[in-house]
Design an enzyme around this catalytic site. Structure first.
Site, PDB file in Angstrom:
ATOM      1  N   GLY A  74      15.743  53.034  44.959  1.00 52.98           N
ATOM      2  CA  GLY A  74      16.955  52.388  45.590  1.00 52.98           C
ATOM      3  C   GLY A  74      16.490  51.546  46.805  1.00 52.98           C
ATOM      4  O   GLY A  74      17.420  50.805  47.337  1.00 52.98           O
ATOM      5  N   HIS A 123      49.639  34.519  42.214  1.00 54.23           N
ATOM      6  CA  HIS A 123      50.710  34.707  43.457  1.00 54.23           C
ATOM      7  C   HIS A 123      50.998  36.268  43.250  1.00 54.23           C
ATOM      8  O   HIS A 123      51.367  36.490  42.272  1.00 54.23           O
ATOM      9  CB  HIS A 123      51.587  33.771  43.745  1.00 54.23           C
ATOM     10  CG  HIS A 123      52.584  33.709  44.784  1.00 54.23           C
ATOM     11  ND1 HIS A 123      52.223  33.743  45.809  1.00 54.23           N
ATOM     12  CD2 HIS A 123      53.914  34.431  44.576  1.00 54.23           C
ATOM     13  CE1 HIS A 123      53.321  34.029  46.777  1.00 54.23           C
ATOM     14  NE2 HIS A 123      54.301  34.398  45.976  1.00 54.23           N
TER      15      HIS A 123
END
Length: 470
Positions: free
Chosen positions: A39, A449
């Site tokens: 990682g 929206h």
């Protein structure tokens, strides 16, 4: 020689492990050499654990402002040890996940520190294991993905000691929350830590050599962000230089030459160095191989290839932008080129940048200034979040969306954002640039929206004199 592979990747960070997975998917016998944890810095000491700290800071901030939402909260406080433990658990979970991905894709993980020696099709990989013994490995292709580390300037005293002077590593695991902090450097790393520590109550001073904070960002965005940081209580010195550090028993005196040319002494419990990074290339034998370098970074050709046969370089070790997602994408292009798939060459101009402070900052493409420097006649749109219904409802309406278009062709040259969740929204503009979208497509795109993303649409409309809600 211990073993032969099609591809050996040196470094198990987001560039290296992603490249290894893609190589395995394409049927290549693949190995990853990692000296620490899978990682890399990103998952263990960078991108991921810092976001866990920032999330704790965000929740704490909201708790302190509960009354703004018609709520009540008593005895609000925090436990530094618990905050750090949560951050470390998040990092450990993801690092362990990378290990599982290695097993799933039948990738050999070799623990140890690698160096390179001259070989046949590619340099020979020598790995010193944890037992101190060397083992040699061969491959048709070797990919450097060794990343980078924090830059220090010992001659100016800007060198971490792990106690009073920190890099991101120490800043991520404080034993207790300092009452005062000086952050040297106001790029993404510096500003994110400044945001965390300020939210938890520390007196924070930021010192930046350039004339504004977040200097790689568009000037309008930098100014907006700096105003927000100052309102939060940060002290910010731009156009300033640290002359020296004087360490005491429990604090540091930072001598800062200000923009006005005067020296100011700032005393703080801790100093955080965030003055850039240095590629991890030492001790790898690159000089002996004749690897071409540029200011400490390995030079590649857009497909990861270096000037040495069979040797490739991706991610931070190959230069800017120093971002995990850049490294991952660069790794995929490199491996697909190795496999003969003829991918498009790596294009840095479509790599988004994100800073997870409060307010968040995100961008892609050219700033207004850079667009003009490149010879473009531009149309610029701006939309403040004070005109966005969702942002107002969230109680977080301080922000700005800015878009830059080529006035002749309508090409989206760049997009720049500051405000809530803009690090999630920037991808809309990234896709637009990748698909070579013009203002016409963006203006006729229907945005849902209520969302903060509607401000992106309004910014596009504003560039062409069609803005609706302001």
């Amino acid at each position: 020689m211990a073993d032969q592979f099609d591809v050996i990747v040196i470094g198990g960070g987001p560039g290296g492990y992603v490249a290894a997975i893609r190589a395995a998917q394409l049927g290549m016998k693949t190995a990853v050499v990692e000296r620490d944890k899978l990682g890399g810095i990103c998952l263990n000491w960078g991108c991921i654990p810092t976001k866990a700290l920032l999330r704790s800071a965000e929740v704490y901030h909201l708790m302190q402002h509960a009354a703004d939402f018609g709520l009540s909260a008593e005895k609000i406080g925090f436990d530094t040890k618990a905050i750090v433990q949560r951050s470390r658990k998040v990092a450990e979970r993801l690092s362990g996940g990378v290990g599982m991905l290695m097993k799933k894709n039948k990738i050999t993980v070799i623990e140890g520190t690698a160096r390179l020696e001259k070989g046949g099709d590619a340099p020979k990989v020598i790995v010193k294991g944890k037992d101190g013994k060397d083992a040699a490995y061969g491959a048709k292709h070797v990919i450097l993905a060794t990343g980078a580390r924090a830059r220090t300037v010992p001659q100016a005293g800007l060198e971490p000691d792990g106690k009073l002077v920190w890099t991101y590593r120490e800043a991520m695991v404080p034993e207790s929350m300092p009452k005062s902090v000086v952050v040297i450097g106001s790029g993404a790393i510096g500003i994110e830590f400044a945001s965390v520590y300020r939210t938890f109550g520390a007196d924070v001073t930021v010192v930046e050599m350039m004339d504004r904070v977040l200097p790689v960002e568009d000037e309008d965005i930098s100014k907006f962000a700096e105003k927000a940081f100052r309102k939060q209580g940060m002290t910010i010195h731009t156009g300033a230089q640290v002359e020296k550090l004087d360490k005491g028993a429990k604090s540091v005196k930072v001598h800062v030459k200000t923009k006005a040319g005067k020296t100011e002494v700032i005393e703080a419990e801790r100093v955080i160095l965030a003055i850039g990074i240095v590629a991890n290339t030492e001790g790898m034998g690159l000089d002996a191989l004749g690897v071409k370098m540029d200011r400490g970074h390995v030079v590649n050709d857009g497909y990861g290839r270096t000037n040495v046969k069979g040797l490739y370089a991706i991610g931070d070790v190959a230069g800017a932008p120093w971002l995990a997602h850049k490294a991952s994408h660069e790794g995929i292009i490199c491996v697909e080129a190795i496999a003969g798939q003829k991918p498009h060459a790596f294009d840095k101009s479509n790599i988004p940048g994100c800073t997870y402070c409060h307010p968040q900052v995100a961008s892609v493409g050219l700033t207004e200034a850079k667009a003009k420097e490149a010879g473009h006649a531009v149309k610029v749109g701006r939309f403040p979040l004070v005109g966005n219904g969702k942002a107002i409802a969230m109680g977080d309406d301080q922000g700005l969306i800015k878009t830059v278009f080529d006035a002749k062709t309508g090409e989206l040259l760049g997009a720049h954002m500051v405000g809530p969740e803009v690090t999630e929204m920037i991808q809309g503009y990234v896709i637009g640039r990748q698909l070579e979208t013009t203002e016409a497509e963006l203006m006729h795109t229907v945005f849902p929206h209520p969302t903060v993303s509607e401000a992106m649409h309004e910014s596009v409309l504003d560039a062409y004199g069609r803005v609706i809600h302001i």
